[in-house]
Write an enzyme that holds these catalytic residues in place. Structure first.
Site, PDB file in Angstrom:
ATOM      1  N   ASP A  37       0.837  -1.199   0.000  1.00  7.91           N
ATOM      2  CA  ASP A  37       0.000   0.000   0.000  1.00  7.91           C
ATOM      3  C   ASP A  37       0.872   1.249   0.000  1.00  7.91           C
ATOM      4  O   ASP A  37       1.966   1.263   0.572  1.00  7.91           O
ATOM      5  CB  ASP A  37      -0.901  -0.003   1.244  1.00  7.91           C
ATOM      6  CG  ASP A  37      -1.995   1.043   1.164  1.00  7.91           C
ATOM      7  OD1 ASP A  37      -2.370   1.442   0.044  1.00  7.91           O
ATOM      8  OD2 ASP A  37      -2.471   1.470   2.226  1.00  7.91           O
ATOM      9  N   HIS A  54       3.177   3.258  -8.948  1.00  8.42           N
ATOM     10  CA  HIS A  54       3.086   1.840  -9.283  1.00  8.42           C
ATOM     11  C   HIS A  54       4.368   1.364  -9.962  1.00  8.42           C
ATOM     12  O   HIS A  54       4.852   0.264  -9.695  1.00  8.42           O
ATOM     13  CB  HIS A  54       1.888   1.591 -10.203  1.00  8.42           C
ATOM     14  CG  HIS A  54       0.567   1.951  -9.576  1.00  8.42           C
ATOM     15  ND1 HIS A  54       0.205   1.507  -8.320  1.00  8.42           N
ATOM     16  CD2 HIS A  54      -0.474   2.712 -10.025  1.00  8.42           C
ATOM     17  CE1 HIS A  54      -1.003   1.980  -8.022  1.00  8.42           C
ATOM     18  NE2 HIS A  54      -1.431   2.708  -9.038  1.00  8.42           N
ATOM     19  N   LEU A 148      11.192 -20.903  -2.891  1.00 12.58           N
ATOM     20  CA  LEU A 148      10.091 -20.037  -2.471  1.00 12.58           C
ATOM     21  C   LEU A 148       8.890 -20.166  -3.403  1.00 12.58           C
ATOM     22  O   LEU A 148       9.028 -20.144  -4.624  1.00 12.58           O
ATOM     23  CB  LEU A 148      10.570 -18.585  -2.479  1.00 12.58           C
ATOM     24  CG  LEU A 148       9.499 -17.508  -2.231  1.00 12.58           C
ATOM     25  CD1 LEU A 148       9.076 -17.487  -0.778  1.00 12.58           C
ATOM     26  CD2 LEU A 148      10.010 -16.134  -2.662  1.00 12.58           C
TER      27      LEU A 148
END
Length: 262
Positions: A37, A54, A148
């Site tokens: 955020d 962004h 991962l």
């Protein structure tokens, strides 16, 4: 050794190196989930268009994913685009989707080099065909990796996930007598994955924003005022160290607390 892998990547003598040396690698969170955020506020403070926030956020994604892999985290889930995000201006949504495609094309090599497996959670089938193809390609190319597991939550909503799970159970004909929490979990987007041990939120907001509502029932939550484009390995390591200081009781009492009550 995870510490050696991490130190080889971090700048020598840096604050990140000092943090890495404090980590107990036997007490790592298995699954870290992050609500990314603050992109818009980051851009606004610099008098830039929101889309620049962004774009800058991609650097944070890149560093967080690689740091998590080198740290030895099993699962990392990033909240990239919610069902509610469709309400944003069309130009912003278009840019977000274009950035997603660009990220996948540029970072696929890094994912492969770091043995990272890529997955998508959310209603991906509702995305544009070109986006679906790009996502499917990345999922397929990394499917055999064993390190991962990197989940990206796209067109995602926690309530929608629960509704979708119920629909899947009905379609599968699961008898009501067989429904319990374990069985229900098998129909979630994250089926087969551990629930998040640690939920991180950037930008200082104190809410979960419809993210992994079922899965974060007992997650430890760490909030930082840092805006997502400025989030780096240092912040991830700080969150893990804070997590390792927590007393996780899952609604019960620790042995020491029980002893004081008897």
């Amino acid at each position: 050794m995870p510490l050696d892998q991490l130190l080889a990547w971090l700048p020598s003598g840096s604050p990140e190196e000092a943090l890495a040396r404090q980590i107990n690698f036997d007490q790592l969170p298995s699954h870290i989930a992050i609500i990314m955020d603050g992109n818009g506020r980051w851009a606004s403070r610099r008098h830039l268009p929101r889309v620049e926030g962004h774009r800058s956020g991609i650097t944070a994604v890149r560093e967080t994913v690689e740091a998590s892999a080198r740290l030895g985290i099993d699962v990392l889930t990033l909240y990239a685009f919610s069902l509610e995000n469709w309400k944003r201006p069309e130009a912003e949504v278009t840019t977000l989707m274009a950035l997603l495609k660009r990220y996948l094309r540029l970072e696929l090599k890094t994912l492969l080099q770091n043995n990272i497996r890529f997955r998508v959670i959310g209603r991906a089938r509702e995305l544009a065909p070109d986006i679906q193809n790009e996502l499917a390609g990345a999922v397929d190319r990394t499917a055999k990796n064993t390190g991962l597991l990197f989940n990206i939550a796209l067109n995602y909503g926690g309530r929608a996930e629960i509704v979708d799970a119920v629909r899947k159970m009905i379609e599968a004909g699961v008898p009501a007598t067989e429904i319990d929490e374990r069985r229900f979990g098998e129909f979630l987007y994250t089926a087969g994955q551990p629930d998040p041990d640690l939920l991180i939120r950037t930008s200082g907001e104190m809410r979960v924003s419809n993210f992994l509502l079922w899965q974060i029932a007992y997650s430890e939550i760490w909030v930082t005022d840092t805006l997502w484009p400025d989030f780096r390995a240092q912040h991830l390591l700080q969150a893990v160290l804070e997590y390792q200081k927590r007393d996780r009781r899952y609604g019960g009492l620790t042995p020491s607390r029980v002893a004081t009550m008897t």
